[in-house]
Design a protein around this motif. Structure first.
Motif, PDB file in Angstrom:
ATOM      1  N   UNK A 150      46.649   0.766  -7.380  1.00 33.81           N
ATOM      2  CA  UNK A 150      45.846   0.505  -8.586  1.00 33.81           C
ATOM      3  C   UNK A 150      44.587  -0.272  -8.219  1.00 33.81           C
ATOM      4  N   UNK A 151      44.767  -1.290  -7.406  1.00 37.37           N
ATOM      5  CA  UNK A 151      43.647  -2.155  -7.020  1.00 37.37           C
ATOM      6  C   UNK A 151      42.579  -1.363  -6.261  1.00 37.37           C
ATOM      7  N   UNK A 152      43.006  -0.552  -5.322  1.00 35.62           N
ATOM      8  CA  UNK A 152      42.055   0.231  -4.526  1.00 35.62           C
ATOM      9  C   UNK A 152      41.289   1.224  -5.398  1.00 35.62           C
ATOM     10  N   UNK A 153      41.995   1.896  -6.285  1.00 36.37           N
ATOM     11  CA  UNK A 153      41.306   2.865  -7.128  1.00 36.37           C
ATOM     12  C   UNK A 153      40.346   2.172  -8.091  1.00 36.37           C
ATOM     13  N   UNK A 154      40.760   1.048  -8.665  1.00 36.64           N
ATOM     14  CA  UNK A 154      39.858   0.309  -9.549  1.00 36.64           C
ATOM     15  C   UNK A 154      38.581  -0.083  -8.813  1.00 36.64           C
ATOM     16  N   UNK A 155      38.733  -0.515  -7.569  1.00 33.69           N
ATOM     17  CA  UNK A 155      37.565  -0.895  -6.772  1.00 33.69           C
ATOM     18  C   UNK A 155      36.648   0.303  -6.544  1.00 33.69           C
TER      19      UNK A 155
END
Length: 318
Positions: free
Chosen positions: A114-119
């Motif tokens: 989730x964090x990587x995609x949000x970034x």
């Protein structure tokens, strides 16, 4: 050959262990609007690229747009039932509307995805969007909310999910889309935990341990489950909830991020009216004595096919 049904976004995907909810406002200048519009064509590819790194992670992203943002970005035609969030209730117990043009609902089995995609999604939009709310949610034991009760028990299942959540022939231009309403609730856990379990159960309308709905003979009409059960022509109208707990124990913050999908905003709005105003008026949801809504937004989720097409749509006035 008839046109196939548009491919929806990941509204009906299985519930996962982690999620990030991002609400942003659009910078209202031509360059920002053009940048965000073009970005719509990249969302699916970015999601695939990040998701391939952990195929078992069930990564998905849903992108949705508020009413005024739709006009600024895409113009007409517009979804038939898209409008600004409607507030309900009174001072001290109110479903409030807060700013929000774009909603990203990113979910996966693990937070790093989730964090990587949000970034990756937000990096290209620096200066074009302003993030006004960001919540990292987690799955709490056996699908429980932070107040200890199982959440989402009455979600539709199987083919019923699409039936209750995806727009169909009633608005054919936007078939395969969905409406989504979000609210961030903060809970007074000290006051809640002071209640005996039996009292908590009457507030919710279900047993705490076994998640069984209370018999109508003992379930109060002001219970949460009573007021959020909507029937139409003798049939229950369901919505799809993918609520997530969130919190910061060190700051004393404990919350629930409510997110509900439906093929029309009407049933969710009726639930909110029942909760905050009461049915009849004054018979409000007693859970609101312990929970405060601090955000509120209504958005439209275009189908995956339409989302990519919107990248090339110039806004028009008619």
């Amino acid at each position: 050959m008839d046109n196939p049904t548009p491919e929806p976004q990941a509204v009906c995907s299985p519930i996962t262990g982690s999620a990030i909810f991002i609400v942003a406002t659009l910078v209202p200048d031509p360059d920002s609007i053009a940048k965000v519009r073009a970005w719509c064509g990249d969302i699916a590819a970015l999601t695939r690229s990040v998701g391939k790194r952990v195929p078992s992670g069930n990564l998905s992203c849903i992108c949705a747009f508020g009413s005024s943002a739709w006009d600024n970005l895409f113009g007409h035609p517009r979804p038939a039932s898209l409008h600004a969030f409607r507030e309900f209730g009174e001072e001290g117990r109110r479903a409030v509307a807060t700013p929000g043009d774009i909603l990203l609902h990113i979910r996966a089995e693990q937070m790093d995805l989730c964090f990587e995609l949000a970034t990756q999604l937000l990096n290209p939009l620096r200066g074009a969007l302003s993030v006004v709310d960001e919540v990292q949610g987690f799955r709490y034991f056996d699908m429980r909310s932070i107040i200890g009760f199982v959440d989402g028990t009455e979600n539709p299942t199987g083919r019923k999910i699409a039936e209750f959540t995806l727009v169909g022939a009633e608005d054919p231009t936007f078939a395969g889309g969905s409406y989504v309403l979000v609210q961030k609730y903060l809970h007074n856990m000290d006051a809640w935990n002071e209640l005996p379990v039996e009292t908590q159960e009457k507030v919710i309308g279900r047993t705490k341990l076994s998640d069984i709905e209370l018999d109508d003979s003992i379930k109060p009409s002001c219970s949460h489950s009573s007021l959020t059960t909507i029937t139409e022509n003798g049939q229950e109208v369901k919505i799809l909830r993918d609520n997530m707990p969130f919190g910061r124990p060190g700051a004393g913050e404990f919350g629930t991020y409510f997110i509900g999908y439906a093929r029309s905003p009407a049933p969710i709005e009726l639930m909110l009216e029942n909760m905050f105003v009461g049915k009849p008026p004054g018979n409000y949801d007693r859970l609101l004595d312990f929970s405060t809504a601090v955000t509120g937004g209504l958005f439209f989720v275009p189908s995956a096919d339409l989302l990519e097409e919107l990248a090339d749509r110039e806004p028009s006035e008619n």
